[in-house]
Design a protein around this motif. Structure first.
Motif, short mmCIF file in Angstrom:
data_model
loop_
_atom_site.label_atom_id
_atom_site.label_comp_id
_atom_site.label_asym_id
_atom_site.label_seq_id
_atom_site.Cartn_x
_atom_site.Cartn_y
_atom_site.Cartn_z
N ASP A 85 31.89 39.62 34.89
CA ASP A 85 33.72 40.36 35.38
C ASP A 85 34.53 40.18 34.06
O ASP A 85 34.24 38.67 33.68
CB ASP A 85 34.05 39.93 36.53
CG ASP A 85 34.01 38.39 36.77
OD1 ASP A 85 34.47 37.57 36.20
OD2 ASP A 85 34.18 38.05 37.83
N LEU A 91 48.99 45.48 38.38
CA LEU A 91 47.72 45.52 38.49
C LEU A 91 47.35 43.59 39.53
O LEU A 91 48.77 42.70 39.83
CB LEU A 91 47.19 43.86 37.19
CG LEU A 91 46.12 44.56 36.52
CD1 LEU A 91 45.75 44.04 34.93
CD2 LEU A 91 44.93 44.85 37.03
N ASN A 135 44.96 42.94 40.82
CA ASN A 135 43.27 41.87 40.74
C ASN A 135 42.23 42.13 40.42
O ASN A 135 42.36 43.85 40.50
CB ASN A 135 43.05 40.99 41.60
CG ASN A 135 42.49 41.81 42.90
OD1 ASN A 135 42.99 42.31 44.05
ND2 ASN A 135 40.80 42.47 43.39
N TYR A 136 41.51 42.31 39.50
CA TYR A 136 40.23 42.77 39.01
C TYR A 136 39.21 42.90 40.08
O TYR A 136 39.14 41.58 40.54
CB TYR A 136 39.74 41.68 37.33
CG TYR A 136 40.49 42.81 36.30
CD1 TYR A 136 40.31 44.38 35.54
CD2 TYR A 136 41.59 42.03 35.93
CE1 TYR A 136 41.27 44.40 34.98
CE2 TYR A 136 42.00 42.23 35.10
CZ TYR A 136 41.75 43.26 34.07
OH TYR A 136 43.12 43.71 33.49
N GLU A 137 38.70 44.23 40.09
CA GLU A 137 36.98 43.68 40.18
C GLU A 137 36.02 42.06 40.30
O GLU A 137 35.88 42.41 38.97
CB GLU A 137 36.39 44.96 40.15
CG GLU A 137 34.59 45.49 41.96
CD GLU A 137 34.44 46.22 41.76
OE1 GLU A 137 33.14 46.25 41.57
OE2 GLU A 137 35.00 47.37 41.63
N ILE A 151 44.09 47.82 40.69
CA ILE A 151 44.61 48.13 39.71
C ILE A 151 45.37 49.78 39.45
O ILE A 151 44.25 50.93 39.66
CB ILE A 151 43.57 48.50 38.39
CG1 ILE A 151 43.00 47.39 38.44
CG2 ILE A 151 43.96 48.24 36.87
CD1 ILE A 151 41.69 47.04 37.75
#
Length: 232
Positions: free
Chosen positions: A113, A98, A100-102, A55
């Motif tokens: 999440d 982005l 990806n997110y965690e 991110i």
């Protein structure tokens, strides 16, 4: 006008930023959409930005430093204008590139999440604003089509075993670890995808809130494609 939005009692559709910030949530309506069909080449911006981490926050200076085509410049002006509108309103907008997110995969029976349906909570009156300019877009879902995960018996029993403490402290434990913010769609649930280019305002759980908070989730990213997301 997108019928998915205008025919949905959860969603209010407006045509200006002023309407977006001044329209009150009421009844089932806990999501407002400033419906827009944006011109400009947002993909060009995504391609020319540098992803530093999964991110990467993008500043106005980062945008202004890009050498863009005419269509890319149109897209940049739209983003800068959105950032200015929200800043002038008193919000703290963030533009994120982005990958990806965690992921939260520590527990196999519950996820906390942002890919899990969840609500946002704040101790003070606020709203969540977001706009996907490029890439996969978030989903929202009506409150009557979800069940709070902590109320699902098998999940609740496993959380009690995980807590392994006094019954009187269990509810506090659920809040401390944000388990109570997450929701499971019912079998017949019909999520609504927020689409690209529209600026959304979602209801947050806070002490003065008059409606149920908006249940939403981040999308699974498309393979090999970054997302460009404004959020605050």
């Amino acid at each position: 006008m997108n019928n998915t939005f205008s025919d949905n009692s959860q969603i209010g559709v407006v045509s200006t930023f002023s309407e977006l910030i001044h329209t009150n949530f009421q009844g089932d309506m806990n999501a407002l959409c400033w419906h827009r069909n944006l011109e400009g080449d947002f993909k060009e911006i995504v391609v020319k930005l540098e992803l530093k981490e999964n991110i990467t926050e993008v500043s106005a200076e980062d945008l202004l430093a890009l050498q863009l085509s005419e269509k890319g410049n149109i897209a940049r002006e739209i983003i800068l204008n959105d950032l200015q509108l929200l800043t002038d309103f008193g919000a703290l907008p963030s533009l994120n590139l982005l990958k990806n997110y965690e992921r939260d995969d520590e527990l196999d029976f519950i996820s906390t999440d942002v890919y899990s349906y969840h609500i946002d909570r704040s101790p003070i009156g606020t709203d969540t604003f977001l706009c996907t300019y490029y890439g996969a877009a978030s989903d929202i879902i009506p409150n009557n089509q979800v069940e709070q995960k902590i109320l699902i018996p098998e999940i609740r029993e496993k959380l009690k075993a995980l807590h392994d403490g006094p019954e009187a402290e269990f509810e506090t434990f659920l809040k401390d670890y944000f388990f109570d913010l997450h929701y499971q769609p019912k079998p017949d649930a019909k999520p609504v995808n927020l689409g690209s280019g529209h600026l959304w305002r979602l209801a947050v759980d806070h002490p003065a809130q008059q409606v149920l908070p908006c249940v939403h989730r981040a999308p699974v990213e498309n393979d090999g494609e970054y997302r460009l997301l404004l959020i605050c």
